[in-house]
Scaffold this motif. Structure first.
Motif, PDB file in Angstrom:
ATOM      1  N   THR A 189      59.306  67.667  53.206  1.00 32.30           N
ATOM      2  CA  THR A 189      58.072  66.910  53.366  1.00 32.30           C
ATOM      3  C   THR A 189      57.709  66.306  52.017  1.00 32.30           C
ATOM      4  O   THR A 189      57.918  66.925  50.976  1.00 32.30           O
ATOM      5  CB  THR A 189      56.916  67.810  53.840  1.00 32.30           C
ATOM      6  OG1 THR A 189      56.703  68.840  52.877  1.00 32.30           O
ATOM      7  CG2 THR A 189      57.238  68.442  55.178  1.00 32.30           C
TER       8      THR A 189
ATOM      9  N   ALA B 242      49.317  62.550  52.906  1.00 32.56           N
ATOM     10  CA  ALA B 242      48.497  63.381  53.784  1.00 32.56           C
ATOM     11  C   ALA B 242      49.391  64.109  54.787  1.00 32.56           C
ATOM     12  O   ALA B 242      50.408  63.578  55.226  1.00 32.56           O
ATOM     13  CB  ALA B 242      47.478  62.512  54.512  1.00 32.56           C
TER      14      ALA B 242
ATOM     15  N   SER C 232      50.123  65.531  58.359  1.00 31.71           N
ATOM     16  CA  SER C 232      49.741  65.406  59.764  1.00 31.71           C
ATOM     17  C   SER C 232      49.958  66.741  60.463  1.00 31.71           C
ATOM     18  O   SER C 232      50.594  67.659  59.932  1.00 31.71           O
ATOM     19  CB  SER C 232      50.591  64.330  60.445  1.00 31.71           C
ATOM     20  OG  SER C 232      51.948  64.746  60.494  1.00 31.71           O
ATOM     21  N   ASP C 233      49.454  66.838  61.698  1.00 29.83           N
ATOM     22  CA  ASP C 233      49.701  68.051  62.483  1.00 29.83           C
ATOM     23  C   ASP C 233      51.192  68.281  62.676  1.00 29.83           C
ATOM     24  O   ASP C 233      51.683  69.408  62.558  1.00 29.83           O
ATOM     25  CB  ASP C 233      49.013  67.942  63.846  1.00 29.83           C
ATOM     26  CG  ASP C 233      47.534  68.263  63.774  1.00 29.83           C
ATOM     27  OD1 ASP C 233      47.130  69.043  62.894  1.00 29.83           O
ATOM     28  OD2 ASP C 233      46.775  67.728  64.596  1.00 29.83           O
ATOM     29  N   ASP C 234      51.930  67.210  62.962  1.00 37.07           N
ATOM     30  CA  ASP C 234      53.362  67.349  63.212  1.00 37.07           C
ATOM     31  C   ASP C 234      54.127  67.796  61.972  1.00 37.07           C
ATOM     32  O   ASP C 234      55.158  68.471  62.082  1.00 37.07           O
ATOM     33  CB  ASP C 234      53.942  66.031  63.726  1.00 37.07           C
ATOM     34  CG  ASP C 234      53.510  65.720  65.155  1.00 37.07           C
ATOM     35  OD1 ASP C 234      53.094  66.666  65.862  1.00 37.07           O
ATOM     36  OD2 ASP C 234      53.572  64.552  65.552  1.00 37.07           O
TER      37      ASP C 234
ATOM     38  N   ARG D 206      44.375  69.512  55.681  1.00 38.30           N
ATOM     39  CA  ARG D 206      44.678  69.645  57.103  1.00 38.30           C
ATOM     40  C   ARG D 206      44.122  70.959  57.660  1.00 38.30           C
ATOM     41  O   ARG D 206      43.558  70.995  58.751  1.00 38.30           O
ATOM     42  CB  ARG D 206      46.200  69.572  57.312  1.00 38.30           C
ATOM     43  CG  ARG D 206      46.679  69.819  58.744  1.00 38.30           C
ATOM     44  CD  ARG D 206      46.020  68.915  59.747  1.00 38.30           C
ATOM     45  NE  ARG D 206      46.082  67.515  59.369  1.00 38.30           N
ATOM     46  CZ  ARG D 206      45.449  66.549  59.997  1.00 38.30           C
ATOM     47  NH1 ARG D 206      44.679  66.820  61.036  1.00 38.30           N
ATOM     48  NH2 ARG D 206      45.562  65.299  59.585  1.00 38.30           N
TER      49      ARG D 206
ATOM     50  N   ARG E 142      54.144  72.569  68.775  1.00 36.72           N
ATOM     51  CA  ARG E 142      54.619  72.362  67.407  1.00 36.72           C
ATOM     52  C   ARG E 142      55.348  73.597  66.885  1.00 36.72           C
ATOM     53  O   ARG E 142      56.326  73.479  66.139  1.00 36.72           O
ATOM     54  CB  ARG E 142      53.437  71.997  66.505  1.00 36.72           C
ATOM     55  CG  ARG E 142      52.809  70.645  66.851  1.00 36.72           C
ATOM     56  CD  ARG E 142      51.870  70.164  65.775  1.00 36.72           C
ATOM     57  NE  ARG E 142      50.677  70.970  65.650  1.00 36.72           N
ATOM     58  CZ  ARG E 142      49.533  70.757  66.297  1.00 36.72           C
ATOM     59  NH1 ARG E 142      49.433  69.747  67.153  1.00 36.72           N
ATOM     60  NH2 ARG E 142      48.484  71.534  66.106  1.00 36.72           N
TER      61      ARG E 142
END
Length: 737
Positions: free
Chosen positions: A37, A42, A44-46, A75, A401
């Motif tokens: 990552t 920012a 994200s949820d994913d 988050r 997820r």
């Protein structure tokens, strides 16, 4: 309403069959590669699961860690705020706590919390103040202060002044040791949520003072024979019993082994600390590596002696030791993420602190380094637990997820020559069940087809339910017959009874009364034999299936008795009580038995069931009252008026039940296939009550074509329509009470 027991659930919702915590590993596994990552965007949820994994692997003090922490923290604060807004304060507290525990000393700045940080902190401060937890409330007000406007700062300062006044007044309230312990508890609670040097030193100093007060009282009793009050004596015993380990835990929140030893020495408390913990701290302070931090983690755990555990349970702050243990496990993981014990401990903490969906990602490196059946099976158990936790919090998206993050683990299990327990098929089967409960039939179908390679009876039976929904009755029957030979079905008489019941229903739909009677009879005989075996919850499940089979023979009175026995078998198990009362009230709706329906609702309220469960029962009672044109007795209205219509589905259902919205509005509010199925059912019942029988029947048939296969409303619809069922003759001679 989701059925509490469906075909396959018992075999799929496994208890954790293994744990990574018992696997030590070699400590020489490869580091998890960075770069999965981006650290400067920012989160994200994913991307959350990978971002958390990479944050936990990043070096303290590095620019990369600072960037990753900002993304993850923002988050997580948004999630905490959303959970508070959704009226689930315990989940909000868990998410807020988890986010703050991710930060090391000095890392939390006012810019790190993101857009929802202020809201989350404010919710949390109010929650802890309401609970009377002065230390945690003070910590959150301190963090909230820099984010606030001038007027808000004045309000916060008034709260802080009141807390400080309470602390000052408390100094004279008790004896010296009790006073010291009161102040120590507040300071330690503050340190848990406020990771800075000031909070750390205050907690450490207060704990030193508590320990020294205990030592002083002990010495005065021993040397000068000066008596003390019983309360002071108990407090002194607590300080001597747990004070040294508490000092260590406070400094281990910052992974500072040397600081822990220095504080213990400052208190003169070496004699109070177990030798294994002292040795582990010394070794970790000399050369901190992953294996040495794991030694500290093991030494932090309480001794195995029952007497010692009972004594320590009277005095120690268990949350402090949980938090310190998690901090230590994170450091061990950072230094070597391939160690199964470290990865398992980190995953367990993520699940406890509102980040369950990230737990599969931290297990991958360990599973790759140790691709044996035990390690992979333990990892898959943790994955399943993560999915269940998220679903229990009504966050199916997070469960999806978590499942997605488990992809590398599933691939390892697929490649393994040894069978893992649970298997990759069981994980896919669980996700298929969850999708089916949400009415996402297409997604469930694909997952269950993949899972059926394991030939699990529960999975095959669930796949058969989808085939029945698709109109593929021969294929459904074939899978059901195959499932009867599976080991998991042989171990679970209630599941076996469900399968035989469905075989009979399919035969009845095909007009084959002889085959239907044979299947129902097989189910009846086996359930009658099994009803006195096993644990109470198992017997309750058997009795509920038995009641449904008895109803197929038109044996209403014996079916009612079976449900009463189910209720009596597990009166304190709320899941079993909910399932039993749901079946009782649903059955009363079908048979227009208002006294039974009202009695079931009354029992549900007395049993303090979940608000959502009670709303459904109240809805069914209200429908029956309207159908019979009977004046309501006020019970349902109390249920409906107690729930806000705040956009949640339970609020919309309560509004419909209370007559505040129409059926068409309820249908328009549905956001998922399962909600649409429920809304159509209640619209159909509304039409039936108002005399539109043709419209009611058409809508009920539409209910059977939507995706909510596992809903009680679908089962009720089948019973109301009779769904082509044929007469199967009189009740066979079976011994029942």
């Amino acid at each position: 309403m989701r059925r509490s027991l469906v075909v396959g659930t018992a075999s799929l919702l496994l208890a954790l069959s293994g744990s990574l915590l018992g696997c030590a590993g070699s400590g020489e596994g490869a580091r998890s590669p960075y770069g999965a990552t981006a650290p400067d965007v920012a989160v994200s949820d994913d991307a959350f699961a990978g971002a958390v994994r990479d944050l936990l692997s990043s070096a303290p003090g590095s620019k990369e860690r600072s960037q990753r922490l900002a993304g993850v923290e923002a988050r997580q604060m948004a999630r905490a705020a959303a959970r508070f807004r959704n009226h689930t304060p315990n989940r909000g507290v868990a998410a807020l706590t988890g986010g703050l525990y991710l930060a090391r000393t000095g890392e939390l700045t006012k810019d790190i919390f993101g857009q929802k940080g202020k809201e989350a902190l404010a919710f949390g401060a109010k929650e802890y103040a309401t609970r009377g937890d002065e230390g945690r409330a003070q910590a959150l007000y301190n963090l909230l202060f820099p984010l606030s406007s001038d007027q808000e700062k004045k309000d916060i300062q008034s709260h802080l002044d009141a807390l400080n006044a309470w602390i000052r007044d408390g100094k004279q309230k008790y004896g010296p040791v009790r006073n010291a312990h009161e102040l120590q508890s507040i300071a330690t609670a503050r340190r848990l949520l406020e990771p800075n040097d000031a909070a750390l030193q205050d907690a450490s100093n207060r704990t030193v003072q508590w320990v020294q007060a205990g030592l002083a009282l002990r010495n005065s009793l021993r040397d000068k024979r000066i008596p003390s009050t019983r309360e002071e004596g108990i407090e002194a015993f607590g300080a001597l019993q747990t004070g040294g380990r508490t000092l260590a835990a406070i400094h281990l929140l910052a992974c500072d082994a040397q600081g822990a030893l220095a504080a213990i020495d400052r208190a003169g408390a070496r004699e109070l600390v177990r030798p294994d913990l002292l040795l582990a701290l010394e070794r970790a302070g000399e050369r901190p590596d992953s294996l040495r931090w794991l030694d500290v983690l093991r030494a932090l755990r309480p001794p195995s002696s029952r007497d010692s555990q009972e004594e320590e349970a009277m005095f120690e702050d268990h949350e402090l030791f949980r938090a310190a243990s998690w901090a230590v496990s994170i450091e061990a993981y950072r230094l070597d993420p391939s160690l199964p014990e470290a990865a398992g401990a980190v995953a367990a903490g993520l699940q406890e602190y509102g980040m369950a969906e990230a737990s599969p990602a931290v297990l991958v490196a360990a599973a790759k380094a140790h691709p044996d059946a035990r390690t992979i099976g333990g990892a898959l158990s943790i994955v399943m637990h993560a999915m269940e936790l998220e679903v229990s919090g009504e966050d199916v998206a997070a469960a999806r997820r978590a499942f997605k993050a488990s992809g590398p683990l599933l691939a390892l299990a697929d490649q393994s020559k040894a069978r893992t327990e649970p298997s990759s098929g069981q994980v896919r089967g669980l996700m298929g069940e969850l999708e089916l409960r949400e009415g996402r039939v297409a997604e469930a179908r694909e997952l269950l087809k993949a899972a059926s390679q394991d030939r699990s009876g529960g999975v095959l039976a669930t796949l058969a339910r989808i085939e029945r929904f698709d109109g593929q009755l021969p294929a459904a029957s074939a899978h059901l017959k195959e499932s009867l030979a599976a080991p998991d079905v042989a171990r679970d008489p209630a599941l076996k009874g469900e399968i035989q019941l469905m075989l009979g229903d399919i035969a009845a739909e095909q007009g084959n009364s002889a085959a239907a009677r044979a299947s129902y009879t097989d189910a009846l005989k086996e359930l009658a034999r099994a009803r006195t075996r096993g644990e109470p919850e198992e017997r309750a499940r058997v009795e509920r299936v038995l009641a449904r089979v008895l109803d197929r023979f038109g044996a209403g009175q014996p079916a009612s008795k079976a449900l009463e026995r189910a209720y009596d078998n597990a009166p304190r198990d709320k899941q079993q009580v909910s399932a039993t009362l749901g079946q009782m009230v649903g059955r009363a709706l079908v048979h227009s038995d208002l006294p039974k329906a009202r009695d079931g609702l009354r029992r549900a309220i007395q049993a303090d069931l979940e608000q959502e469960d009670i709303v459904y029962l109240a809805l069914w009672v209200r429908l029956l009252e309207r159908q019979l044109k009977v004046q309501p007795d006020g019970t349902e209205e109390k249920v409906f008026s107690s729930i806000l219509d705040d956009g949640r589905w339970i609020g919309r259902l309560a509004a419909f039940g209370g007559g505040r919205i129409k059926a068409d509005e309820l249908i328009a509010s549905a956001k998922t296939p399962a909600q649409k199925t429920e809304a159509l059912f209640y619209a159909a019942m509304d039409r039936r009550i108002t005399g539109d029988q043709r419209g009611a029947e058409a809508t009920l048939r539409q209910v059977l074509k939507t995706g909510g296969i596992d809903l009680m409303e679908v089962a009720l619809t089948r019973d109301l329509l009779n769904s082509g069922r044929v007469s199967v003759g009189p009740l066979p001679e079976v011994a029942l009470p």
